[in-house]
Design a protein around this motif. Structure first.
Motif, PDB file in Angstrom:
ATOM      1  N   UNK A   1       0.833  -1.205   0.000  1.00 45.07           N
ATOM      2  CA  UNK A   1       0.000   0.000   0.000  1.00 45.07           C
ATOM      3  C   UNK A   1       0.869   1.257   0.000  1.00 45.07           C
ATOM      4  N   UNK A   2       1.925   1.263   0.787  1.00 41.64           N
ATOM      5  CA  UNK A   2       2.820   2.424   0.825  1.00 41.64           C
ATOM      6  C   UNK A   2       3.472   2.670  -0.531  1.00 41.64           C
ATOM      7  N   UNK A   3       3.869   1.599  -1.208  1.00 39.20           N
ATOM      8  CA  UNK A   3       4.489   1.743  -2.522  1.00 39.20           C
ATOM      9  C   UNK A   3       3.498   2.324  -3.528  1.00 39.20           C
ATOM     10  N   UNK A   4       2.276   1.814  -3.531  1.00 38.96           N
ATOM     11  CA  UNK A   4       1.257   2.323  -4.443  1.00 38.96           C
ATOM     12  C   UNK A   4       0.958   3.795  -4.167  1.00 38.96           C
TER      13      UNK A   4
ATOM     14  N   UNK B   1      -8.392  -1.257   1.349  1.00 39.05           N
ATOM     15  CA  UNK B   1      -7.819   0.089   1.329  1.00 39.05           C
ATOM     16  C   UNK B   1      -7.637   0.587  -0.105  1.00 39.05           C
ATOM     17  N   UNK B   2      -7.231  -0.286  -0.991  1.00 40.04           N
ATOM     18  CA  UNK B   2      -7.052   0.098  -2.399  1.00 40.04           C
ATOM     19  C   UNK B   2      -8.395   0.468  -3.026  1.00 40.04           C
ATOM     20  N   UNK B   3      -9.428  -0.298  -2.715  1.00 44.49           N
ATOM     21  CA  UNK B   3     -10.747  -0.024  -3.298  1.00 44.49           C
ATOM     22  C   UNK B   3     -11.328   1.305  -2.800  1.00 44.49           C
ATOM     23  N   UNK B   4     -10.846   1.795  -1.661  1.00 45.95           N
ATOM     24  CA  UNK B   4     -11.331   3.077  -1.134  1.00 45.95           C
ATOM     25  C   UNK B   4     -10.547   4.267  -1.679  1.00 45.95           C
TER      26      UNK B   4
ATOM     27  N   UNK C   1      -0.532   4.385 -11.745  1.00 48.54           N
ATOM     28  CA  UNK C   1      -0.219   3.031 -11.275  1.00 48.54           C
ATOM     29  C   UNK C   1      -0.231   2.045 -12.432  1.00 48.54           C
ATOM     30  N   UNK C   2      -1.148   2.229 -13.378  1.00 46.64           N
ATOM     31  CA  UNK C   2      -1.219   1.298 -14.507  1.00 46.64           C
ATOM     32  C   UNK C   2      -0.039   1.454 -15.454  1.00 46.64           C
ATOM     33  N   UNK C   3       0.716   2.525 -15.332  1.00 41.75           N
ATOM     34  CA  UNK C   3       1.958   2.634 -16.103  1.00 41.75           C
ATOM     35  C   UNK C   3       3.102   1.909 -15.395  1.00 41.75           C
ATOM     36  N   UNK C   4       2.932   1.657 -14.110  1.00 41.94           N
ATOM     37  CA  UNK C   4       3.969   0.966 -13.338  1.00 41.94           C
ATOM     38  C   UNK C   4       3.756  -0.544 -13.323  1.00 41.94           C
ATOM     39  N   UNK C   5       2.512  -0.969 -13.186  1.00 38.44           N
ATOM     40  CA  UNK C   5       2.226  -2.406 -13.085  1.00 38.44           C
ATOM     41  C   UNK C   5       0.954  -2.753 -13.856  1.00 38.44           C
TER      42      UNK C   5
ATOM     43  N   UNK D   1      -7.288  -0.717  -9.770  1.00 39.38           N
ATOM     44  CA  UNK D   1      -6.193  -1.676  -9.891  1.00 39.38           C
ATOM     45  C   UNK D   1      -6.734  -3.105  -9.903  1.00 39.38           C
ATOM     46  N   UNK D   2      -6.240  -3.908 -10.836  1.00 39.17           N
ATOM     47  CA  UNK D   2      -6.663  -5.307 -10.938  1.00 39.17           C
ATOM     48  C   UNK D   2      -5.937  -6.112  -9.858  1.00 39.17           C
ATOM     49  N   UNK D   3      -6.697  -6.795  -9.005  1.00 35.81           N
ATOM     50  CA  UNK D   3      -6.125  -7.494  -7.847  1.00 35.81           C
ATOM     51  C   UNK D   3      -6.538  -8.960  -7.857  1.00 35.81           C
ATOM     52  N   UNK D   4      -5.535  -9.827  -7.720  1.00 36.58           N
ATOM     53  CA  UNK D   4      -5.775 -11.261  -7.596  1.00 36.58           C
ATOM     54  C   UNK D   4      -5.320 -11.713  -6.215  1.00 36.58           C
ATOM     55  N   UNK D   5      -6.219 -12.318  -5.462  1.00 36.48           N
ATOM     56  CA  UNK D   5      -5.875 -12.905  -4.175  1.00 36.48           C
ATOM     57  C   UNK D   5      -5.349 -14.310  -4.431  1.00 36.48           C
ATOM     58  N   UNK D   6      -4.108 -14.565  -4.024  1.00 35.89           N
ATOM     59  CA  UNK D   6      -3.435 -15.834  -4.301  1.00 35.89           C
ATOM     60  C   UNK D   6      -2.989 -16.410  -2.969  1.00 35.89           C
ATOM     61  N   UNK D   7      -3.674 -17.425  -2.495  1.00 43.77           N
ATOM     62  CA  UNK D   7      -3.478 -17.867  -1.117  1.00 43.77           C
ATOM     63  C   UNK D   7      -3.595 -19.370  -0.991  1.00 43.77           C
ATOM     64  N   UNK D   8      -2.985 -19.900   0.048  1.00 39.73           N
ATOM     65  CA  UNK D   8      -3.100 -21.332   0.319  1.00 39.73           C
ATOM     66  C   UNK D   8      -4.435 -21.690   0.948  1.00 39.73           C
ATOM     67  N   UNK D   9      -5.239 -20.685   1.319  1.00 40.20           N
ATOM     68  CA  UNK D   9      -6.624 -20.958   1.703  1.00 40.20           C
ATOM     69  C   UNK D   9      -7.377 -21.490   0.497  1.00 40.20           C
TER      70      UNK D   9
END
Length: 312
Positions: free
Chosen positions: A217-220, A254-257, A230-234, A264-272
Motif C-alpha cells: 500500500x505504501x508503494x502504491x 484500502x485500495x478499493x477506497x 499506477x497502470x503505467x507501473x504495473x 487496480x486489478x487485484x488477484x488474491x493468491x493464497x493457500x486458503x
C-alpha cells in the motif's frame, strides 16, 4: 478444540478487519509455534499411523480421516528440530493447504488467540529457524513463531512452477517482455514468491515483490504522490492473504477506497481454499481468487488480465 475451528461464519467475519486467529502449539519444548486457524480442519489426539514404504523422511505415516487417507508430517523434524518422541503428548493438526489435506504431528496444543495483524512482525534476519517462519508475535509477553507451512510442504513435495504449452500464450509473453511489463506481488513467504516469479517469468512479466500488505500500500501511494499512473507501473497486483502488518484483505479494501487506486486489478493468491473463497472475494472486492499453487490456473488469470491491458 474442533468446535472452535468448525465455525466458518466466525472465521469469515475477520476478513477485511486486519485480524487473524492463531492456533498455538508446542513441538517438544517450551517454545510456542502457531498457524492460522483458517487453515485448520480439526485437532485430534495422535491416532495409530500406518507406515508407507519409501515415503519422505518427514512423513511419519498416514491416517484415515473423514473417509480420506492423509499423510502425517512430523512438524518438529520438518523445521530442523528433533523428531517428536513417543514419550511426549502428541496431537494431529489436520490442515488444508493448496487444495490438499495433510496432518501435522505436534506436541501439546495450547489455545486459539485472536490478534491484529499489526501485532505481527517479520522474523528477524539470521534467526536459526527464520527460513521456516513467516512471522513472529507475542502473546502474554511470550514469543510466538508463526510457521511457513508452504516452505515445509515444498521441502517434502517439489511443486511444478512451469506453465504448460497448452496454457501459455507465447504472443502475449513476447509482448509483455518487449514492453518490460511488471506485476506487484505482496507475499511474505519466500517460497511462494519464488514459485510465482518462476511462473510469471514464463509469461514474460517482471515481478516487484514486497513482504507485506502495508509495504504494498505504501508503494502504491508513493507512486500516486509522485504523480505516476499506477497502470503505467504495473499490469496488476497479486497478493497473499496472510501477511504481517497488513493482510491481503485489508490491503484490497484500502485500495478499493482510494480514488487513484480503486481500479487496480487485484488477484488474491493464497493457500486458503475451498469453502471460504466466495465469501472473501465478495467482501473485499478482489478481481479473482486463486488457491496456491497451480501454475496453469495462475497463468490463465494473469494472461486474461494481460490481454485486456495490452488491448487498452
Amino acid at each position: 478444540m474442533s468446535s472452535f475451528i468448525s465455525n466458518v461464519d466466525q472465521r469469515t467475519r475477520l476478513v477485511g478487519e486486519n485480524r487473524l486467529e492463531l492456533l498455538l502449539f508446542r513441538l517438544g519444548g517450551a517454545q510456542l509455534f502457531a498457524i492460522n486457524v483458517f487453515k485448520v480442519q480439526e485437532v485430534v489426539k495422535m491416532p495409530r499411523l500406518r507406515q508407507i514404504p519409501h515415503s519422505h523422511g518427514q512423513v511419519v505415516g498416514v491416517t484415515h480421516w473423514r473417509e480420506q487417507t492423509i499423510p502425517v508430517v512430523d512438524l518438529s523434524q520438518a523445521i530442523g528440530a528433533r523428531p517428536l518422541g513417543e514419550d511426549l503428548e502428541r496431537n494431529l493438526i489436520v490442515t488444508e493447504y493448496n487444495r490438499t489435506v495433510q496432518a501435522f504431528m505436534t506436541g501439546p496444543v495450547d489455545r486459539i488467540v485472536n490478534l491484529n495483524w499489526e501485532e505481527v512482525r517479520p522474523p528477524p534476519e539470521g534467526a536459526g529457524r527464520a527460513h521456516f517462519l513467516t512471522a513472529i508475535t507475542r502473546v502474554d509477553d511470550r514469543l510466538v513463531e508463526i510457521l511457513d507451512v508452504e516452505r515445509v510442504l515444498a521441502e517434502i513435495a517439489t511443486l511444478n512452477t512451469s506453465v504448460s504449452d497448452q496454457t501459455l500464450d507465447k504472443t502475449l509473453a513476447q509482448q509483455a517482455r518487449a514492453r518490460g511489463l511488471k506485476v506487484l506481488l505482496a507475499e511474505d513467504s519466500a517460497t511462494a514468491a519464488k514459485q510465482v516469479r518462476e511462473t510469471l517469468n514464463d509469461l514474460g512479466l517482471e515481478l516487484i515483490v514486497v513482504r507485506d500488505g502495508l509495504k504494498a500500500l505504501n508503494l502504491l501511494q508513493e507512486w500516486v504522490a509522485q504523480g505516476k499512473s499506477v497502470e503505467e507501473e504495473i499490469v496488476m497486483m497479486i497478493t497473499d492473504a496472510e501477511m504481517p502488518e497488513m493482510d491481503g484483505y485489508r490491503l484490497t479494501s484500502e485500495i478499493r477506497k482510494h480514488p487513484s487506486l480503486r481500479s487496480l486489478h487485484i488477484v488474491m493468491h493464497t493457500s486458503l481454499s475451498g469453502r471460504f473463497n466466495q465469501a472473501m472475494v465478495e467482501k473485499v472486492g478482489c478481481d479473482a481468487f486463486l488457491s496456491k499453487f497451480a501454475p496453469d490456473e495462475l497463468a490463465a488469470v494473469v494472461q486474461a488480465r494481460l490481454g485486456a491491458f495490452l488491448s487498452q
